[in-house]
Design an enzyme around this catalytic site. Structure first.
Site, PDB file in Angstrom:
ATOM      1  N   GLY A 292      35.392  66.546  26.392  1.00 32.02           N
ATOM      2  CA  GLY A 292      34.426  64.938  26.112  1.00 32.02           C
ATOM      3  C   GLY A 292      33.460  65.643  25.063  1.00 32.02           C
ATOM      4  CD1 TRP A 293      28.424  64.184  22.329  1.00 30.81           C
ATOM      5  CD2 TRP A 293      29.428  64.094  20.295  1.00 30.81           C
ATOM      6  NE1 TRP A 293      27.614  64.376  21.195  1.00 30.81           N
ATOM      7  CE2 TRP A 293      29.222  64.061  20.384  1.00 30.81           C
ATOM      8  CE3 TRP A 293      30.918  64.118  19.824  1.00 30.81           C
ATOM      9  CZ2 TRP A 293      28.614  64.446  18.780  1.00 30.81           C
ATOM     10  CZ3 TRP A 293      30.864  64.472  18.484  1.00 30.81           C
ATOM     11  CH2 TRP A 293      29.641  64.112  17.723  1.00 30.81           C
TER      12      TRP A 293
ATOM     13  CD  GLU B   5      35.367  63.161  21.948  1.00 32.76           C
ATOM     14  OE1 GLU B   5      34.021  63.466  20.940  1.00 32.76           O
ATOM     15  OE2 GLU B   5      35.616  63.295  23.309  1.00 32.76           O
TER      16      GLU B   5
END
Length: 566
Positions: free
Chosen positions: A263-264, A320
């Protein structure tokens, strides 16, 4: 245990339709719940409902218990709930307990045997609001009233991300997937997120910003928030979200649940973990041990070897982004592109090896970006795609409040008014296909939230779009974004006007000062239809806790997935 829900609209005619989904009802001990589920299956009990009369705010309903077995059944228990504003005020030929949030019906005191191959019928009078009378949930002796359906009624992929923080911070629990009727419409749930540490391994912790093992498997979920109405025990080795996901899979055996890594915020150390053959092997082995073998560290009085085995069916990679900038704290290397290929191969090899041990297939998926430049810098698509079961493609955040001009965040095609028409779902699809990717391996992402700006002038069209903004608008949980369920309330208040670009598949609301782009029921249905017509294999949602209490967006997507196509 409880089984697959249905959320069918029930017409006011005498034609039986299957009752709805499992509910949060009077809890049974775990052993008793398992026993009654087995008994119901053996007995072949199912339940149907018909609304037989309606007047003003009142109606009459009839429920029929069917017994397809060759033995009579005299001990049955039906549980269901009703839409907000509806309730039962009189019931005959059965015994009623509870309230509209969780009714329980059992035989009358004089008994009511359902004969072998026969039926037993009881009825009730009730009141309704706005015409909604359909039961939202139903189990018979703990099993599905429908007789054991286990998944959506379409052949497409439907994926929802369920967030680790959803229960504590959004008051959206795993049980809400059942209550809203969304669980029955999904083929996949991706649990977001698992973290990769500085040592290059999957790990669990309660250190703030690094993990939330308490939410994952330590929190003692009370009965009212539990999938099956049974509270976690303080001494259980598996509690929290993981235990609720395990219970959810008991209701929906065909549902695939994967752990999403990264995830980010938590893609920081992927580059380090993918750097060498040794580091890749160590990362994948740690993730397989932690999530698939279920060997959880003992934290908060929970965990242990094999504690979470069977919760997860696969691994979703959400790095990411390889080779390009993401979160400013990320480690990024030029060789990330080749290392990502090697990492994907290592995941596939170890998942297959573990699958040989357990005699099953474990899925490998990935969340991948919008924009051809990221694809060329970070991915060897011809090498990695054969190892993925499918990939979900970013279908949102095309524009947002990091920019000073309002715009669409999730458009299907470019808007003729856009001064910089550089991104759309169509352009992204073409970018993948032109690089040799089969669109059938693509799943289009749809946002259940909007991006918002304030200090926005109306502009020449009077709708605030493509206009300079003073800054991001304030959302309920964060600045610049707002969940659809709250944007829906803004529309209902009458303070905002709804605007649409049907060609682009976009909607936005504007009150003369503040603009929010968003996807409502009409927009998500259009996006779903467009995706399937353009070769995508299905739809992904980020994230399911943005939907309303009726599961309206998920319902709209499901209807579009079910629609007949040429």
């Amino acid at each position: 245990m409880r089984a697959r829900p249905f959320r069918n609209r029930i017409a006011a005619i005498c034609a039986a339709t299957v009752l709805a989904a499992p509910l949060m009802a009077a809890p049974l001990p775990a052993a008793a719940a398992e026993a009654t589920a087995a008994e119901a299956t053996a007995a072949g009990l199912t339940v149907t409902y018909v609304e037989s009369a309606r007047w003003n705010t009142g109606y009459t309903g009839e429920i029929v218990v069917h017994n397809a077995s060759d033995a009579p059944v005299d001990d049955w228990r039906i549980e269901f709930s009703l839409p907000e504003g509806s309730r039962i005020h009189e019931l005959w030929n059965a015994t009623l307990a509870g309230d509209p949030s969780g009714y329980t019906v059992t035989p009358p005191r004089w008994g009511a045997t359902v004969p072998a191959g026969g039926t037993y019928t009881f009825g009730f009078n009730g009141v309704h609001r706005d015409g909604a009378t359909e039961p939202l949930a139903c189990t018979v002796n703990g099993a599905s009233c429908s007789g054991g359906g286990t998944g959506p009624g379409h052949d497409h992929i439907s994926v929802a991300y369920y967030t680790q923080w959803g229960a504590a911070e959004r008051d959206y629990h795993v049980a809400d997937l059942v209550e809203t009727g969304s669980a029955e419409k999904l083929t996949h749930i991706q649990y977001a997120f698992g973290n990769v540490g500085a040592d290059g391994e999957c790990f669990m912790t309660d250190e703030e910003g690094q993990g939330d093992a308490l939410a994952d498997y330590g929190h003692t979920v009370p009965a009212g928030e539990s999938v099956d109405g049974v509270a976690d025990g303080a001494g259980q080795e598996l509690r929290g979200n993981f235990n609720q996901l395990r219970k959810l899979k008991e209701l929906y055996p065909d549902l695939t649940v994967s752990i999403s890594l990264g995830g980010w915020e938590w893609s920081r150390y992927f580059s380090d973990a993918a750097l060498t053959e040794e580091s890749r092997e160590r990362l994948v082995e740690s993730c397989v041990d932690l999530y698939l073998r279920g060997d959880l560290p003992e934290l908060n009085g929970a965990g242990g070897e094999g504690a979470a085995q069977g919760v997860f069916d696969g691994i979703d990679l959400d790095w990411e982004w390889p080779g390009t900038d993401g979160n400013p704290h990320n480690v990024v290397r030029p060789e990330d592109r080749e290392n990502f290929t090697a990492l994907v191969q290592e995941f596939r090899d170890q998942l297959d090896a573990y699958g040989d041990e357990t005699d099953r297939h474990y899925e490998l998926t990935a969340f991948m970006p919008a924009g051809g430049w990221r694809l060329d810098t970070g991915y060897e698509l011809d090498e990695v795609m054969p190892n993925f079961d499918f990939i979900t493609v970013q279908g949102y955040d095309y524009h947002g409040t990091w920019e000073s001009v309002t715009n669409h965040q999730s458009n299907l095609v470019t808007d003729a008014r856009d001064p910089e028409p550089v991104i759309s779902a169509e352009l992204i699809r073409d970018a993948y296909v032109s690089r040799g990717v089969d669109p059938a391996k693509l799943v289009l992402g749809i946002p259940f939230y909007g991006q918002g700006w304030t200090g926005v002038e109306p502009g020449p069209e009077g709708d605030g779009l493509f206009q300079a903004a003073a800054g991001p608008a304030q959302g309920t949980y964060s600045t610049g974004t707002e969940e659809w369920r709250f944007l829906k309330e803004k529309v209902a208040s009458g303070e905002f006007q709804v605007f649409r670009n049907d060609e682009a598949g976009t909607a936005w609301i504007y009150d003369g000062e503040t603009l929010w782009n968003y996807d409502d029921e009409a927009a998500v249905a259009q996006k779903t239809t467009w995706a399937l017509d353009n070769g995508y294999s299905g739809i992904m949602i980020w994230s399911i806790d943005g939907d309303d209490a009726d599961g309206s967006l998920m319902g709209s997507i499901d209807r579009a997935l079910r629609a007949d196509r040429p």
